[in-house]
Design a protein around this motif. Structure first.
Motif, mmCIF file in Angstrom:
data_model
loop_
_atom_site.group_PDB
_atom_site.id
_atom_site.type_symbol
_atom_site.label_atom_id
_atom_site.label_comp_id
_atom_site.label_asym_id
_atom_site.label_seq_id
_atom_site.Cartn_x
_atom_site.Cartn_y
_atom_site.Cartn_z
ATOM 1 N N ALA A 1 21.245 10.908 -37.889
ATOM 2 C CA ALA A 1 21.586 11.885 -38.925
ATOM 3 C C ALA A 1 22.454 13.006 -38.351
ATOM 4 O O ALA A 1 23.414 13.448 -38.990
ATOM 5 N N ALA A 2 22.130 13.464 -37.151
ATOM 6 C CA ALA A 2 22.932 14.516 -36.525
ATOM 7 C C ALA A 2 24.335 14.016 -36.218
ATOM 8 O O ALA A 2 25.325 14.743 -36.417
ATOM 9 N N ARG A 3 24.428 12.786 -35.732
ATOM 10 C CA ARG A 3 25.740 12.228 -35.421
ATOM 11 C C ARG A 3 26.587 12.061 -36.684
ATOM 12 O O ARG A 3 27.771 12.403 -36.701
ATOM 13 N N ARG B 1 11.626 7.723 -35.188
ATOM 14 C CA ARG B 1 11.893 9.028 -35.799
ATOM 15 C C ARG B 1 12.973 9.785 -35.019
ATOM 16 O O ARG B 1 13.888 10.373 -35.604
ATOM 17 N N ILE B 2 12.910 9.736 -33.712
ATOM 18 C CA ILE B 2 13.913 10.406 -32.882
ATOM 19 C C ILE B 2 15.278 9.760 -33.079
ATOM 20 O O ILE B 2 16.301 10.453 -33.184
ATOM 21 N N LEU B 3 15.321 8.427 -33.141
ATOM 22 C CA LEU B 3 16.591 7.739 -33.365
ATOM 23 C C LEU B 3 17.166 8.077 -34.741
ATOM 24 O O LEU B 3 18.389 8.261 -34.878
ATOM 25 N N ASP B 4 16.311 8.171 -35.758
ATOM 26 C CA ASP B 4 16.791 8.547 -37.090
ATOM 27 C C ASP B 4 17.373 9.954 -37.087
ATOM 28 O O ASP B 4 18.409 10.214 -37.704
ATOM 29 N N THR B 5 16.719 10.870 -36.380
ATOM 30 C CA THR B 5 17.217 12.240 -36.285
ATOM 31 C C THR B 5 18.566 12.277 -35.567
ATOM 32 O O THR B 5 19.485 12.985 -35.991
ATOM 33 N N ASP C 1 30.060 13.926 -37.537
ATOM 34 C CA ASP C 1 31.271 13.171 -37.878
ATOM 35 C C ASP C 1 31.867 13.653 -39.200
ATOM 36 O O ASP C 1 33.089 13.777 -39.333
ATOM 37 N N LEU C 2 31.007 13.922 -40.159
ATOM 38 C CA LEU C 2 31.498 14.430 -41.442
ATOM 39 C C LEU C 2 32.138 15.808 -41.285
ATOM 40 O O LEU C 2 33.183 16.111 -41.859
ATOM 41 N N ARG C 3 31.483 16.654 -40.504
ATOM 42 C CA ARG C 3 31.986 18.010 -40.294
ATOM 43 C C ARG C 3 33.291 18.005 -39.497
ATOM 44 O O ARG C 3 34.248 18.713 -39.816
ATOM 45 N N ASP C 4 33.350 17.188 -38.467
ATOM 46 C CA ASP C 4 34.534 17.164 -37.606
ATOM 47 C C ASP C 4 35.666 16.349 -38.203
ATOM 48 O O ASP C 4 36.815 16.466 -37.775
ATOM 49 N N GLY C 5 35.375 15.527 -39.179
ATOM 50 C CA GLY C 5 36.411 14.708 -39.786
ATOM 51 C C GLY C 5 37.232 15.453 -40.825
ATOM 52 O O GLY C 5 38.230 14.934 -41.320
ATOM 53 N N ASP C 6 36.834 16.663 -41.153
ATOM 54 C CA ASP C 6 37.549 17.448 -42.164
ATOM 55 C C ASP C 6 38.781 18.081 -41.514
ATOM 56 O O ASP C 6 38.670 18.958 -40.665
ATOM 57 N N ALA C 7 39.983 17.675 -41.933
ATOM 58 C CA ALA C 7 41.219 18.169 -41.323
ATOM 59 C C ALA C 7 41.447 19.646 -41.630
ATOM 60 O O ALA C 7 42.143 20.338 -40.885
ATOM 61 N N ARG C 8 40.882 20.149 -42.713
ATOM 62 C CA ARG C 8 41.064 21.571 -43.047
ATOM 63 C C ARG C 8 40.363 22.482 -42.047
ATOM 64 O O ARG C 8 40.711 23.638 -41.908
ATOM 65 N N ARG C 9 39.399 21.962 -41.332
ATOM 66 C CA ARG C 9 38.656 22.786 -40.379
ATOM 67 C C ARG C 9 39.198 22.652 -38.958
ATOM 68 O O ARG C 9 38.581 23.124 -38.020
ATOM 69 N N LEU C 10 40.340 22.031 -38.819
ATOM 70 C CA LEU C 10 40.893 21.750 -37.500
ATOM 71 C C LEU C 10 41.126 23.030 -36.702
ATOM 72 O O LEU C 10 40.888 23.081 -35.504
ATOM 73 N N ARG C 11 41.584 24.078 -37.355
ATOM 74 C CA ARG C 11 41.899 25.315 -36.643
ATOM 75 C C ARG C 11 40.819 26.374 -36.802
ATOM 76 O O ARG C 11 41.058 27.536 -36.514
ATOM 77 N N ASP C 12 39.640 26.004 -37.242
ATOM 78 C CA ASP C 12 38.545 26.985 -37.353
ATOM 79 C C ASP C 12 38.196 27.526 -35.979
ATOM 80 O O ASP C 12 38.247 26.823 -34.960
ATOM 81 N N ASP C 13 37.827 28.779 -35.945
ATOM 82 C CA ASP C 13 37.505 29.456 -34.711
ATOM 83 C C ASP C 13 36.027 29.829 -34.738
ATOM 84 O O ASP C 13 35.510 30.283 -35.754
ATOM 85 N N ASP C 14 35.343 29.645 -33.625
ATOM 86 C CA ASP C 14 33.932 30.012 -33.574
ATOM 87 C C ASP C 14 33.736 31.464 -33.148
ATOM 88 O O ASP C 14 32.610 31.924 -33.002
#
Length: 102
Positions: A78-80, A71-75, A84-97
């Protein structure tokens, strides 16, 4: 617990201990008589019940541990993949937190 003690406690099935115990009780009956054999049989029954319960508890704990680890490995997977999906979006490259770094 040493490896040999662990192997003897949880690796040898309780019914094998029972067979060995019955052989010992039979030998005791020939040497010491039926009264001693009856007492030894009662002790053997108690010890075998304890062994069986301990082995079942150990087996259940191992299964729960494997299930929890999976269960921990599945979590984590899923997080990884979400990261990867979130960080792979080139439109979000210059997003600021909103945190200013120097």
């Amino acid at each position: 617990m040493s490896g040999l003690a662990h192997l003897l406690a949880y690796g040898v099935p309780w019914w094998l201990w029972g067979i060995a115990g019955l052989l010992a009780v039979a030998a005791l009956a020939r040497v010491a008589g039926p009264r001693a054999a009856l007492t030894a049989t009662a002790v053997l029954a108690f010890v075998l019940a304890h062994r069986k319960g301990a082995q079942q508890g150990y087996s259940q704990a191992m299964k729960e541990g494997e299930r929890d680890a999976e269960r921990i490995l599945d979590t984590a997977r899923a997080a990884r993949s979400g990261a990867d999906l979130r960080d792979g979006d080139a439109r979000r490259l210059r997003d600021d937190d909103g945190f200013r770094r120097k």
